[in-house]
Write a protein that holds these residues in place. Sequence first.
Motif, PDB file in Angstrom:
ATOM      1  N   LYS A  73       0.871  -0.901  -0.198  1.00  0.00           N
ATOM      2  CA  LYS A  73      -0.057   0.084   0.253  1.00  0.00           C
ATOM      3  C   LYS A  73       0.954   0.630  -0.453  1.00  0.00           C
ATOM      4  CE  LYS A  73      -3.540  -2.091   2.322  1.00  0.00           C
ATOM      5  NZ  LYS A  73      -5.158  -2.282   3.906  1.00  0.00           N
ATOM      6  N   ALA A  74       2.098   1.685   0.996  1.00  0.00           N
ATOM      7  CA  ALA A  74       2.584   2.403   0.149  1.00  0.00           C
ATOM      8  C   ALA A  74       3.632   2.907  -0.231  1.00  0.00           C
ATOM      9  CB  ALA A  74       3.334   2.085   1.671  1.00  0.00           C
ATOM     10  N   TRP A  75       4.304   1.568  -1.179  1.00  0.00           N
ATOM     11  CA  TRP A  75       4.733   2.272  -2.117  1.00  0.00           C
ATOM     12  C   TRP A  75       4.078   2.223  -3.500  1.00  0.00           C
ATOM     13  CZ3 TRP A  75       8.766   2.833  -0.955  1.00  0.00           C
ATOM     14  CH2 TRP A  75       9.566   1.922  -0.200  1.00  0.00           C
ATOM     15  N   SER A  76       2.729   1.928  -3.541  1.00  0.00           N
ATOM     16  CA  SER A  76       1.852   2.160  -4.221  1.00  0.00           C
ATOM     17  C   SER A  76       0.468   3.953  -3.550  1.00  0.00           C
ATOM     18  CB  SER A  76       0.427   1.773  -4.895  1.00  0.00           C
ATOM     19  OG  SER A  76      -0.164   0.978  -3.696  1.00  0.00           O
ATOM     20  N   GLY A  77       1.193   4.223  -2.713  1.00  0.00           N
ATOM     21  CA  GLY A  77       0.458   5.705  -2.153  1.00  0.00           C
ATOM     22  C   GLY A  77      -1.078   5.096  -2.031  1.00  0.00           C
ATOM     23  N   LYS A  78      -1.356   4.175  -1.439  1.00  0.00           N
ATOM     24  CA  LYS A  78      -2.638   4.221  -0.846  1.00  0.00           C
ATOM     25  C   LYS A  78      -2.553   4.228   0.480  1.00  0.00           C
ATOM     26  CE  LYS A  78      -3.652   0.330  -4.126  1.00  0.00           C
ATOM     27  NZ  LYS A  78      -4.129  -1.131  -3.943  1.00  0.00           N
ATOM     28  N   PRO A  79      -3.570   4.842   1.320  1.00  0.00           N
ATOM     29  CA  PRO A  79      -3.732   5.533   2.791  1.00  0.00           C
ATOM     30  C   PRO A  79      -3.744   3.643   3.374  1.00  0.00           C
ATOM     31  CG  PRO A  79      -5.476   5.213   1.493  1.00  0.00           C
ATOM     32  CD  PRO A  79      -4.790   5.400   0.699  1.00  0.00           C
ATOM     33  N   PHE A  80      -3.110   4.023   4.687  1.00  0.00           N
ATOM     34  CA  PHE A  80      -2.885   2.821   5.432  1.00  0.00           C
ATOM     35  C   PHE A  80      -2.665   3.273   7.209  1.00  0.00           C
ATOM     36  CE2 PHE A  80       1.266   3.392   3.656  1.00  0.00           C
ATOM     37  CZ  PHE A  80       2.177   3.707   5.478  1.00  0.00           C
ATOM     38  N   LYS A  81      -3.428   2.189   7.954  1.00  0.00           N
ATOM     39  CA  LYS A  81      -3.000   2.634   8.745  1.00  0.00           C
ATOM     40  C   LYS A  81      -1.787   2.195   9.742  1.00  0.00           C
ATOM     41  CE  LYS A  81      -7.619   2.187  10.487  1.00  0.00           C
ATOM     42  NZ  LYS A  81      -8.676   1.743  11.606  1.00  0.00           N
ATOM     43  N   LYS A  82      -1.058   2.994  10.484  1.00  0.00           N
ATOM     44  CA  LYS A  82       0.595   2.459  11.332  1.00  0.00           C
ATOM     45  C   LYS A  82      -0.279   1.427  11.827  1.00  0.00           C
ATOM     46  CE  LYS A  82       3.384   4.492  14.479  1.00  0.00           C
ATOM     47  NZ  LYS A  82       3.444   6.414  14.794  1.00  0.00           N
ATOM     48  N   ASP A  83       1.017   0.321  11.858  1.00  0.00           N
ATOM     49  CA  ASP A  83       1.025  -1.184  12.236  1.00  0.00           C
ATOM     50  C   ASP A  83       1.877  -1.179  13.203  1.00  0.00           C
ATOM     51  OD1 ASP A  83       0.752  -2.083  10.226  1.00  0.00           O
ATOM     52  OD2 ASP A  83       2.535  -2.476   9.992  1.00  0.00           O
ATOM     53  N   TYR A  84       0.546  -1.918  14.444  1.00  0.00           N
ATOM     54  CA  TYR A  84       1.523  -1.998  16.087  1.00  0.00           C
ATOM     55  C   TYR A  84       1.453  -3.319  15.930  1.00  0.00           C
ATOM     56  CZ  TYR A  84      -0.110   3.065  16.453  1.00  0.00           C
ATOM     57  OH  TYR A  84      -0.222   4.242  16.160  1.00  0.00           O
ATOM     58  N   ALA A  85       1.597  -3.711  17.940  1.00  0.00           N
ATOM     59  CA  ALA A  85       1.835  -4.999  18.063  1.00  0.00           C
ATOM     60  C   ALA A  85       0.546  -5.754  18.050  1.00  0.00           C
ATOM     61  CB  ALA A  85       3.383  -4.949  18.839  1.00  0.00           C
ATOM     62  N   VAL A  86       0.766  -7.274  17.728  1.00  0.00           N
ATOM     63  CA  VAL A  86      -0.247  -7.742  18.366  1.00  0.00           C
ATOM     64  C   VAL A  86       0.302  -8.031  19.653  1.00  0.00           C
ATOM     65  CG1 VAL A  86      -1.688 -10.078  17.705  1.00  0.00           C
ATOM     66  CG2 VAL A  86      -0.253  -8.882  15.777  1.00  0.00           C
ATOM     67  N   LYS A  87      -1.186  -8.234  20.487  1.00  0.00           N
ATOM     68  CA  LYS A  87      -1.203  -8.540  21.377  1.00  0.00           C
ATOM     69  C   LYS A  87      -2.245  -9.764  22.116  1.00  0.00           C
ATOM     70  CE  LYS A  87      -1.435  -3.793  23.133  1.00  0.00           C
ATOM     71  NZ  LYS A  87      -2.006  -2.871  24.354  1.00  0.00           N
ATOM     72  N   TYR A  88      -1.009 -11.345  22.162  1.00  0.00           N
ATOM     73  CA  TYR A  88      -1.718 -12.156  22.239  1.00  0.00           C
ATOM     74  C   TYR A  88      -2.342 -12.846  23.783  1.00  0.00           C
ATOM     75  CZ  TYR A  88       0.305 -13.539  17.721  1.00  0.00           C
ATOM     76  OH  TYR A  88       0.948 -12.881  16.830  1.00  0.00           O
TER      77      TYR A  88
END
Length: 83
Positions: free
Chosen positions: A68-83
């Motif tokens: 998504k980033a390289w194609s210019g699409k919006p995306f949410k910031k990634d966060y750690a997964v909580k198990y």
Amino acid sequence: MKNLFIPSTFTKEGWLQLGLVGDKQQSLADSYSNTGSMYLTSLVFIALGLPETDEFWTGPFTEWTQRKAWSGKPFKKDYAVKY
């Protein structure tokens, strides 16, 4: 990697800039990161530690953050997964 490590990826002193694609998209940087956080750049290889049966490899195609980033699409910031 060719898209990521362009000349503006580094400061005049040779330190990594925070963000993605050189000095662009600095809003993606985490506040706790600094120019010495080289381990963050190694996260590109983390999926190689998953077994071949993991859903990451066997699930249906899904656009991932970098695509998504390289194609210019919006995306949410990634966060750690909580198990």
